[in-house]
Design an enzyme around this catalytic site. Sequence first.
Site, PDB file in Angstrom:
ATOM      1  N   ILE A  81       0.875  -1.170   0.000  1.00 29.54           N
ATOM      2  CA  ILE A  81       0.000   0.000   0.000  1.00 29.54           C
ATOM      3  C   ILE A  81       0.909   1.216   0.000  1.00 29.54           C
ATOM      4  O   ILE A  81       1.871   1.289   0.767  1.00 29.54           O
ATOM      5  CB  ILE A  81      -0.945  -0.002   1.225  1.00 29.54           C
ATOM      6  CG1 ILE A  81      -1.874   1.212   1.205  1.00 29.54           C
ATOM      7  CG2 ILE A  81      -0.179  -0.084   2.537  1.00 29.54           C
ATOM      8  CD1 ILE A  81      -2.920   1.190   2.323  1.00 29.54           C
ATOM      9  N   SER A  82       0.659   2.155  -0.914  1.00 27.24           N
ATOM     10  CA  SER A  82       1.548   3.298  -1.083  1.00 27.24           C
ATOM     11  C   SER A  82       1.525   4.229   0.124  1.00 27.24           C
ATOM     12  O   SER A  82       0.553   4.276   0.887  1.00 27.24           O
ATOM     13  CB  SER A  82       1.159   4.095  -2.333  1.00 27.24           C
ATOM     14  OG  SER A  82       1.319   3.320  -3.495  1.00 27.24           O
ATOM     15  N   LYS A  83       2.606   5.002   0.284  1.00 24.39           N
ATOM     16  CA  LYS A  83       2.685   5.998   1.341  1.00 24.39           C
ATOM     17  C   LYS A  83       1.543   7.005   1.178  1.00 24.39           C
ATOM     18  O   LYS A  83       1.193   7.371   0.052  1.00 24.39           O
ATOM     19  CB  LYS A  83       4.019   6.743   1.267  1.00 24.39           C
ATOM     20  CG  LYS A  83       5.231   5.897   1.507  1.00 24.39           C
ATOM     21  CD  LYS A  83       6.504   6.614   1.094  1.00 24.39           C
ATOM     22  CE  LYS A  83       6.645   7.957   1.800  1.00 24.39           C
ATOM     23  NZ  LYS A  83       7.954   8.602   1.481  1.00 24.39           N
TER      24      LYS A  83
END
Length: 284
Positions: free
Chosen positions: A127-129
């Site tokens: 999951i992206s920042k």
Amino acid sequence: MKTPSKPPLDSAGKLSSAGSRPAFPVQLNGVKSNSFAIKKVAVAARSTSAAGQNDLKKPFQPGASDGFGLDSAVRARMVRRLAEQGLHDAQVLAAMGAVQRHHFVDTALAGMAYEDTSLPIGFGQTISKPNVVARMLELLRHGLTDASGRLGRVLEIGTGCGYQAAVLSHLATEVYSMERLRGLHDKARENLRTLRLANVHLLFGDGMHGFAKGAPYAAIIAAAGGEAIPPAWTGQLAMGGRLVAPLQDASGAQALVVIDRTPQGIRQTLLEAVHFVPLKSGIG
């Protein structure tokens, strides 16, 4: 949240070309926005309860309230941090503050859900920042929007755990999200089920081909980077539409690329360095 047999293409989904887009390169600090609205987004959640100020100093605890007290306080802290990092779009900040990121990660990682870091979600994916998610969504909103500033139909390549699709649901009229890995597609479906997002449609398939039945799209966003943007993506953009994705060079380094479809043709702009999983074809 549902998977349509045939995407709606009625007048409610038609795209508007009203308004003009800023020239490139995009400078976030120069974006004009409602500073009062930005401050309101960050402060409202912080003051949800009298204990909110003290809660900001405590780590997130799994099982905390869903939308009130500690949970809303830590989300408010995340939103304030995003604003401090130069993200100023009030609608994006509000959407980031509305979605419970801890709901989309494993319980063991919930304590890190609101930190500015990527987290594993299984199947070799992440999951992206929050900063990267907000940055890409802010770039999308510099493109084709309706009179209310809302994106029209959006195609997301790489559903992952479903978090970004949930955030997009607050910014777009329709979200079509494609995932090539069956395990992640099923996980996203489970994560989004209880949210009952009627404008989010999950699709299992090869994102390299896009989703022609839902085209044209006001915006396309990708969570994986290859050495070239698939022609299907640019072909499915509406006139005036915008695509934001990572682009990889021969050395494997990635940078964000913004592609606009204009009457004069395709316009491409490279921005800052990023790190995403590789773009792959096929399903698994």
